[in-house]
Design a protein around this motif. Structure first.
Motif, PDB file in Angstrom:
ATOM      1  N   ILE A 131       8.912  -7.126   2.767  1.00  0.00           N
ATOM      2  CA  ILE A 131       7.733  -7.138   3.639  1.00  0.00           C
ATOM      3  C   ILE A 131       7.454  -5.796   4.312  1.00  0.00           C
ATOM      4  N   ALA A 132       8.451  -5.230   4.990  1.00  0.00           N
ATOM      5  CA  ALA A 132       8.182  -4.042   5.803  1.00  0.00           C
ATOM      6  C   ALA A 132       7.590  -2.888   4.989  1.00  0.00           C
ATOM      7  N   PRO A 133       8.263  -2.418   3.928  1.00  0.00           N
ATOM      8  CA  PRO A 133       7.670  -1.318   3.170  1.00  0.00           C
ATOM      9  C   PRO A 133       6.400  -1.710   2.435  1.00  0.00           C
ATOM     10  N   GLY A 134       6.352  -2.937   1.901  1.00  0.00           N
ATOM     11  CA  GLY A 134       5.151  -3.374   1.187  1.00  0.00           C
ATOM     12  C   GLY A 134       3.926  -3.381   2.075  1.00  0.00           C
ATOM     13  N   VAL A 135       4.085  -3.894   3.292  1.00  0.00           N
ATOM     14  CA  VAL A 135       2.959  -3.948   4.227  1.00  0.00           C
ATOM     15  C   VAL A 135       2.569  -2.553   4.708  1.00  0.00           C
ATOM     16  N   LEU A 136       3.552  -1.715   4.971  1.00  0.00           N
ATOM     17  CA  LEU A 136       3.255  -0.348   5.399  1.00  0.00           C
ATOM     18  C   LEU A 136       2.391   0.368   4.369  1.00  0.00           C
TER      19      LEU A 136
END
Length: 466
Positions: free
Chosen positions: A140-145
Motif C-alpha cells: 500500500i504505502a509505496p503503491g499509493v505514493l
C-alpha cells in the motif's frame, strides 16, 4: 513491521485476560475524543494523534495498564512494532521524489492520458486498475505514493478536479492489498499467523479483490458523475486534441537521469515482490531503493529527504501509541471476544457478526491494530473446534476493506488525502469521504458476506496445512 512480534503480543494480551474496567473506560474516551477532533477538524490530525497518545500514556502509567519493571518501555514497543511501515514510507518517499524530479511520473501520466484520450470516464477506471496493480506488487504505502503523484500530474495537466481520482486511489489500494500474501500489512500479519500458503491468496482473495475494486469504481463514478461528465462530442474532441499535444518528454530534463530513476524504481518494485524470498523486510527494500536513488541520481540529498512526508509519520507514531495503549487495556479484546460468545459458536452467525464488526472497527481505529487484536480471537475460536478457513478469510477481507469508510481508516487514505491537500491545497472533509467510502463499505460488507457464504456452502476454501 515485525509480524511475529505483533501476533505474539496480541496473543499474550488475550491470554492474560481482561484488565480493570476503569482504564478501559478512560483510555477509550481518549480514543473517542481524539477521533472526534480529527473528524471535526477542530485540531490538526497530527496534533490530535500525538496529544491523544500523550494523554493515553499518562493515564496508562497512572492506572498500571503497562506491565513490567519499566512500564514506560511498553510505549517503545508500540512504535517498534510499526517501524516497518514507517521505514517503507521514508524509503519510498525518497525514491518517488527523485523519480518524479526525473520526469518519470509525468511521462507515465501523459502515456495513460493519451490511451484514455482524456475521457474522464476512461481515465477513472484506468487509475483504479493501475492502483490495484501497483499495490499488489509494491504494497500500500509505496503503491499509493506513486499513484498519488501520478494523479496529481494528470489532473493538473487536464485542469480536472482530482477528488474522484484521489478517492479511487485511496479505496482501490485497499482492494489491491487483498491480492497476495504480501500486498498489505494486515494480509501479511493474518497470513503468517494462519500459515496460509501464497497460492491460496490467488484462489480466494484475488477474485474478491477484483470484485471489490469494481464495486468501488462504480460507486465513485456515480457520486462524481457530474465531475466526470464527458460532455458533448465537440468537447471530447477538444480534450483529445489537447491530449494529443501533450509531450511525455517535456519534463525530462536529463534522459540519463530518467533511465536511471526508472531502473531504480523498477528494481525497488521487484525487491518488494521478492522481499519475503530474500528474507528481508519491505522497509529494507525501500531504504535500499532510497539509497540507490540518492547515490545514482545526483539529486541533492537534503532536498530529497525534505520531501519525506514527516507529518504523516508523526501522525502514525501518535496513532500507533494511542491504539496500542487501548489494546493493552483489553478494550478491543473484550469487544471482539464478545462476538464468539453472542454467536454461541455457530459459524454462519460468527461470520455475520465478525464481518461488519471488523469493517467498522478497522474504519475507526485503523486496520493494523484491529488485525493484531482479532488474530488471537480467531485462534481461540479455532481452538474451540470451529473450522479455520472461513474465519481467517473473513478476517483478511474485512481488515483490508474495513479501512475504506473514513479518511484515517487505512494508510492509503491518509497518504492520498495528505498529498492532495499539501500539493494542491484541496481538502476532502470527513463528510464527503464518509458519503463515498461509507456507501462503498456497506456494499462491500454485503459482498464479503455473500462471497464467504458461497465458498462455505460449496466447500471452495482450500484446506490449510495442519
Amino acid at each position: 513491521m515485525n509480524v511475529a512480534t505483533i501476533s505474539l503480543a496480541a496473543s499474550s494480551s488475550a491470554a492474560q485476560g481482561v484488565g480493570p474496567v476503569l482504564p478501559m473506560v478512560l483510555i477509550g474516551i481518549v480514543l473517542g475524543v481524539t477521533f472526534f477532533l480529527i473528524a471535526t477538524e477542530r485540531m490538526h490530525k497530527t496534533l490530535a494523534a500525538v496529544l491523544g497518545a500523550a494523554v493515553a500514556v499518562a493515564l496508562a502509567l497512572m492506572l498500571g495498564v503497562y506491565d513490567g519493571k519499566r512500564p514506560y518501555l511498553r510505549v517503545h514497543d508500540f512504535i517498534h512494532h510499526d517501524l516497518g511501515v514507517i521505514g517503507v514510507i521514508v524509503g519510498t518517499s525518497i525514491v518517488v521524489a527523485i523519480a518524479s524530479d526525473s520526469g518519470l511520473f509525468h511521462f507515465l501520466a501523459v502515456r495513460i492520458v493519451k490511451l484514455t484520450r482524456g475521457n474522464p470516464r476512461k481515465l477513472l477506471p484506468a487509475i483504479m486498475a493501475v492502483t490495484v496493480a501497483f499495490v499488489t506488487f509494491l504494497t500500500i504505502a509505496p503503491g499509493v505514493l506513486i499513484m498519488v503523484s501520478l494523479v496529481l500530474v494528470i489532473t493538473k495537466a487536464l485542469d480536472d478536479d482530482p477528488k474522484p481520482y484521489i478517492i479511487a486511489v485511496a479505496i482501490g489500494a485497499n482492494s489491491g492489498a487483498l491480492m497476495t500474501f504480501a500486498s498489505g500489512i494486515p494480509t501479511l500479519m493474518i497470513g503468517t499467523s494462519a500459515q496460509i500458503p501464497y497460492v491460496h491468496f490467488l484462489i480466494v482473495s484475488a477474485p474478491l479483490a477484483t470484485l471489490s475494486a469494481m464495486l468501488a469504481f462504480f460507486i465513485i463514478r456515480f457520486y462524481y458523475r457530474k465531475t466526470l461528465a464527458v460532455g458533448d462530442a465537440e468537447e471530447l474532441l477538444a480534450r483529445a486534441a489537447k491530449v494529443d499535444e501533450f509531450d511525455e518528454w517535456a519534463l525530462v530534463k536529463d534522459r540519463s537521469l530518467f533511465y536511471r530513476a526508472t531502473i531504480i524504481l523498477g528494481l525497488t518494485i521487484i525487491g518488494f515482490a521478492l522481499a519475503k524470498t530474500l528474507g528481508v523486510g519491505l522497509d529494507y527494500i525501500a531504504f535500499c531503493g532510497g539509497i540507490a536513488a540518492l547515490l545514482f541520481s545526483g539529486f541533492p540529498p537534503d532536498e530529497a529527504i525534505n520531501k519525506v512526508k514527516w507529518s504523516i509519520i508523526l501522525f502514525f507514531v501518535g496513532l500507533f501509541v494511542l491504539i496500542g495503549t487501548v489494546q493493552d487495556t483489553g478494550l478491543l479484546t473484550v469487544l471482539a471476544g464478545g462476538i464468539y460468545d453472542t454467536a454461541n459458536g455457530q459459524m454462519p452467525v460468527v461470520i455475520a457478526m465478525l464481518t461488519p464488526f471488523v469493517f467498522v472497527t478497522a474504519g475507526i481505529v485503523d486496520n493494523i491494530p484491529v488485525a493484531a487484536t482479532m488474530i488471537p480471537v480467531v485462534n481461540t475460536m479455532v481452538d474451540q473446534g470451529m473450522v479455520p478457513e472461513p474465519l481467517w478469510w473473513t478476517l483478511i477481507a474485512a481488515c483490508n476493506l474495513g479501512g475504506n469508510p473514513t479518511p484515517v481508516g487505512s494508510i492509503a487514505a491518509v497518504i492520498a488525502l495528505h498529498a492532495l491537500e499539501k500539493e494542491r491545497g484541496i481538502r476532502i472533509g470527513w463528510a464527503e469521504y464518509l458519503k463515498v467510502g461509507g456507501t462503498i463499505t456497506i456494499l462491500q460488507i454485503i459482498l464479503v458476506l455473500v462471497y464467504i457464504f458461497v465458498f462455505v456452502t460449496f466447500d471452495l476454501f482450500p484446506r490449510l496445512p495442519v
